[in-house]
Design an enzyme around this catalytic site. Structure first.
Site, PDB file in Angstrom:
ATOM      1  N   ASP A 182      -8.902  18.757  26.913  1.00 18.03           N
ATOM      2  CA  ASP A 182      -7.932  18.443  27.976  1.00 18.03           C
ATOM      3  C   ASP A 182      -7.159  17.167  27.665  1.00 18.03           C
ATOM      4  O   ASP A 182      -7.695  16.242  27.041  1.00 18.03           O
ATOM      5  CB  ASP A 182      -8.686  18.306  29.311  1.00 18.03           C
ATOM      6  N   ASN A 205      -4.314  28.985  33.756  1.00 11.86           N
ATOM      7  CA  ASN A 205      -3.180  28.372  33.048  1.00 11.86           C
ATOM      8  C   ASN A 205      -1.909  29.236  33.087  1.00 11.86           C
ATOM      9  O   ASN A 205      -0.825  28.761  32.765  1.00 11.86           O
ATOM     10  CB  ASN A 205      -3.547  28.025  31.594  1.00 11.86           C
TER      11      ASN A 205
HETATM   12  C1  IPE Z   1      -8.868  23.378  31.533  1.00 14.25           C
HETATM   13  O1  IPE Z   1      -7.910  22.381  31.602  1.00 14.25           O
HETATM   14  C2  IPE Z   1      -8.399  24.495  30.643  1.00 14.25           C
HETATM   15  C3  IPE Z   1      -8.302  24.195  29.221  1.00 14.25           C
HETATM   16  C4  IPE Z   1      -8.654  23.075  28.646  1.00 14.25           C
HETATM   17  C5  IPE Z   1      -7.797  25.253  28.391  1.00 14.25           C
HETATM   18  P1  IPE Z   1      -6.834  22.330  32.781  1.00 14.25           P
HETATM   19  O2  IPE Z   1      -5.982  21.155  32.481  1.00 14.25           O
HETATM   20  O3  IPE Z   1      -6.171  23.641  32.934  1.00 14.25           O
HETATM   21  O4  IPE Z   1      -7.756  22.067  34.064  1.00 14.25           O
HETATM   22  P2  IPE Z   1      -7.419  21.405  35.453  1.00 14.25           P
HETATM   23  O5  IPE Z   1      -6.178  22.070  35.983  1.00 14.25           O
HETATM   24  O6  IPE Z   1      -7.197  19.944  35.214  1.00 14.25           O
HETATM   25  O7  IPE Z   1      -8.628  21.639  36.292  1.00 14.25           O
HETATM   26  C1  IPE Z   2      -5.123  20.878  27.695  1.00 10.49           C
HETATM   27  O1  IPE Z   2      -4.157  19.936  27.957  1.00 10.49           O
HETATM   28  C2  IPE Z   2      -4.543  22.143  27.124  1.00 10.49           C
HETATM   29  C3  IPE Z   2      -4.551  23.275  28.052  1.00 10.49           C
HETATM   30  C4  IPE Z   2      -4.990  23.279  29.262  1.00 10.49           C
HETATM   31  C5  IPE Z   2      -3.994  24.510  27.557  1.00 10.49           C
HETATM   32  P1  IPE Z   2      -3.288  19.960  29.282  1.00 10.49           P
HETATM   33  O2  IPE Z   2      -2.042  20.718  29.018  1.00 10.49           O
HETATM   34  O3  IPE Z   2      -4.078  20.405  30.444  1.00 10.49           O
HETATM   35  O4  IPE Z   2      -2.954  18.396  29.412  1.00 10.49           O
HETATM   36  P2  IPE Z   2      -2.919  17.548  30.754  1.00 10.49           P
HETATM   37  O5  IPE Z   2      -4.203  17.756  31.460  1.00 10.49           O
HETATM   38  O6  IPE Z   2      -1.749  18.052  31.539  1.00 10.49           O
HETATM   39  O7  IPE Z   2      -2.747  16.151  30.274  1.00 10.49           O
HETATM   40 MG    MG Z   3      -5.253  19.468  31.806  1.00 11.38          MG
END
Ligand code: IPE
Ligand code: IPE
Ligand code: MG
Length: 257
Positions: A28, A76
């Site tokens: 993340d 997502n």
């Molecule tokens: C979890 O991260 C999913 C992945 C790392 C693929 P998100 O960024 O989607 O989770 P939330 O929305 O912060 O809970």
């Molecule tokens: C994790 O990074 C990747 C996925 C969830 C696909 P994020 O895209 O969630 O990055 P933040 O949480 O917005 O920084």
């Molecule tokens: Mg995230």
């Protein structure tokens, strides 16, 4: 280190030297990494793939035999269409460009999660990667893509119910072990260690069933900055944990007679 009770034993096994045999990572922070540099989120995701490659390459050096990485959750899909298609494109590229190297390194690749909603080109790349590496056993890489733990559990329950309806099973045939066999993680032992980067401390619908006795390490770094040293730090933290599986501390139990 305590021995897991019978039901959990086959699914939660640390490597002999106390290393986590199976490490799962919630990668993340790509978006925040990009934002802090004034870059589009897509570049954060690209840097995230580079971090993934570094981390997978380092893992066997720490005694890790299996890694599950959360690449795209069923939630997502709520992101803007452009970001979703960039994540799909990166997944395709990662598997395509790295497959030969992974294959040569003895890595078995599996994509866990739902196939629903994925385009035919991604589906064929997934199938190709899985069949071409099916004979490998040196390292197991599971990519959780279009994965959500609740849909996975519901899907498992539906598949078992269908067998009962067809007269192939009785309701009482369902045990923890047989239920596990209907999940998309069916052939995998449970994760010993679950890492989440970015400072968030939640599961976000990841491995709810499998995480029953996992250790958690939250690292306050953004995923694109991840690599060997941070993985090593997480493994070292894991080694300090005492896993009791509901039992008593060995010394306390002796003292209590
Ligand atoms: C979890 O991260 C999913 C992945 C790392 C693929 P998100 O960024 O989607 O989770 P939330 O929305 O912060 O809970
Ligand atoms: C994790 O990074 C990747 C996925 C969830 C696909 P994020 O895209 O969630 O990055 P933040 O949480 O917005 O920084
Ligand atoms: Mg995230």
């Amino acid at each position: 280190m305590a021995l897991a009770p019978p039901g959990l034993r086959s699914r939660a096994q640390s490597a002999p030297d106390g290393a986590p045999a199976h490490v799962a990572i919630i990668m993340d922070g790509n978006g925040r990494w990009a934002k802090s540099r004034g870059l589009p989120r897509s570049l954060g995701h690209r840097a995230g793939v580079a971090a993934l490659k570094r981390t997978v390459e380092a893992a066997p050096d720490f005694g890790i035999g299996r890694m599950t990485v959360f690449g795209f959750s069923t939630e997502n899909w709520r992101r803007p269409a452009g970001e979703v298609s960039e994540l799909m494109r990166l997944m395709k590229n990662y598997v395509q460009s790295d497959l030969a190297r992974l294959e040569k390194a003895g890595v078995r690749v599996r994509i866990i999660g739902s196939r629903e909603g994925l385009t035919p080109d991604i589906l064929s790349i997934i199938e190709h990667a899985e069949t071409h590496t099916a004979g490998n056993d040196r390292f197991h890489l599971q990519v959780a893509f279009n994965y959500g733990a609740r849909p996975d559990i519901v899907n498992a329950a539906q598949r078992f119910a269908a067998r009962v309806k067809a007269g192939l099973a009785e309701p009482e045939d369902l045990t923890e072990d047989s239920f596990q066999s209907y999940l998309s993680t069916a052939d995998s032992p449970a994760p010993d260690l679950i890492i989440r980067t970015s400072g968030e401390q939640r599961l976000s619908n990841f491995m709810l069933w499998e995480a029953a006795y996992a250790e958690f390490v939250f690292q306050d770094v953004l995923w694109p900055d991840y690599g060997r040293e941070l993985l090593k730090a997480a493994v070292e933290e894991f080694r300090t944990r005492e896993r009791r599986y509901g039992g008593a501390d060995v010394n306390d139990a002796l003292a209590a007679g």
